[in-house]
Scaffold this motif. Sequence first.
Motif, PDB file in Angstrom:
ATOM      1  N   UNK A 252       0.836  -1.193   0.000  1.00  0.00           N
ATOM      2  CA  UNK A 252       0.000   0.000   0.000  1.00  0.00           C
ATOM      3  C   UNK A 252       0.877   1.252   0.000  1.00  0.00           C
ATOM      4  N   UNK A 253       0.218   2.406   0.039  1.00  0.00           N
ATOM      5  CA  UNK A 253       0.951   3.667   0.049  1.00  0.00           C
ATOM      6  C   UNK A 253       1.775   3.830   1.331  1.00  0.00           C
ATOM      7  N   UNK A 254       1.390   3.138   2.395  1.00  0.00           N
ATOM      8  CA  UNK A 254       2.107   3.253   3.666  1.00  0.00           C
ATOM      9  C   UNK A 254       3.260   2.248   3.798  1.00  0.00           C
ATOM     10  N   UNK A 255       3.390   1.346   2.834  1.00  0.00           N
ATOM     11  CA  UNK A 255       4.440   0.331   2.931  1.00  0.00           C
ATOM     12  C   UNK A 255       5.792   0.957   2.590  1.00  0.00           C
ATOM     13  N   UNK A 256       6.806   0.841   3.453  1.00  0.00           N
ATOM     14  CA  UNK A 256       8.141   1.370   3.130  1.00  0.00           C
ATOM     15  C   UNK A 256       8.702   0.694   1.880  1.00  0.00           C
ATOM     16  N   UNK A 257       9.511   1.430   1.139  1.00  0.00           N
ATOM     17  CA  UNK A 257      10.042   0.909  -0.118  1.00  0.00           C
ATOM     18  C   UNK A 257      10.859  -0.353   0.093  1.00  0.00           C
ATOM     19  N   UNK A 258      11.638  -0.408   1.180  1.00  0.00           N
ATOM     20  CA  UNK A 258      12.499  -1.563   1.382  1.00  0.00           C
ATOM     21  C   UNK A 258      11.726  -2.785   1.878  1.00  0.00           C
ATOM     22  N   UNK A 259      10.432  -2.616   2.181  1.00  0.00           N
ATOM     23  CA  UNK A 259       9.616  -3.740   2.641  1.00  0.00           C
ATOM     24  C   UNK A 259       8.530  -4.115   1.639  1.00  0.00           C
ATOM     25  N   UNK A 260       8.563  -3.494   0.489  1.00  0.00           N
ATOM     26  CA  UNK A 260       7.503  -3.772  -0.481  1.00  0.00           C
ATOM     27  C   UNK A 260       7.633  -5.196  -1.042  1.00  0.00           C
ATOM     28  N   UNK A 261       6.528  -5.941  -1.079  1.00  0.00           N
ATOM     29  CA  UNK A 261       6.578  -7.288  -1.661  1.00  0.00           C
ATOM     30  C   UNK A 261       6.471  -7.212  -3.186  1.00  0.00           C
ATOM     31  N   UNK A 262       6.638  -8.341  -3.820  1.00  0.00           N
ATOM     32  CA  UNK A 262       6.459  -8.407  -5.268  1.00  0.00           C
ATOM     33  C   UNK A 262       4.977  -8.245  -5.617  1.00  0.00           C
TER      34      UNK A 262
END
Length: 256
Positions: free
Chosen positions: A75-85
Amino acid sequence: MSVEAMTIALHHSRAQGTAKVVLLGIANHDGDGGAWPSIATLAKYANVSTRSVQRAIDELQVLGEVSRGRQQGGTARTPDHLRPNLYAFTLTCPPDCDRSKNHVTDADQHRHRGAKPAASEPTAPAPKPAATDRRDLAAQETATARAQRLEHPERCAEHQHTDVPPPCGACARARRVVEAAEAERDQRQRTADAERLRAERAERTRLARIDIDACGLCDDDGRLRNGLPCKHDPALVERNARGRAAVDAALAGARA
């Protein structure tokens, strides 16, 4: 959850085994913005290891039923380094698909949403396909798989059109598959060449034996009394005698 995506996966996916269960797991999470279930979640659905899930996703990409965007989910709140595929469910119904027989009907969609389905007239059960129809469907699936061969088989589906592919485990596995296929093809060619040479030698030996058996001038090894190879010419002795006589006459004339 997308009931329609799961139904399409059940009826039209060419994947088998773990890959099909993983596809159903992705379809279960599919929404307007795609699906981003974790590898661990998909492994739990299929009751396999995470490595098996990764191989299944590579297979689904090769089949063209799923596309993957690395670290593009969340989502928009997910940090870039934790974004899933992010997975996009790309499998669709074929043009000749009869949705009324094997897909989600309007009544099923109403029940899923909690609404009361509208009354519909009873329909006759669909006839089972004949054996010839099943063979035709199998031939169509084979032709489709043949048409979807990769332009660069040594790369994964994600890096087919990348000028310089980055280090990728799926590409490494694809290269190993291509190298194994090339090695097997070279081995088959070497075996075929060896068989052809053996056949040619056997044929030459057979023809030589026929000439030796029909010749009365040489021994069983095909040699004359002086040890030279025989040419199997019946008039050879007579020609040699005439030649020696002509040489003797010429020498006698020179001495006289």
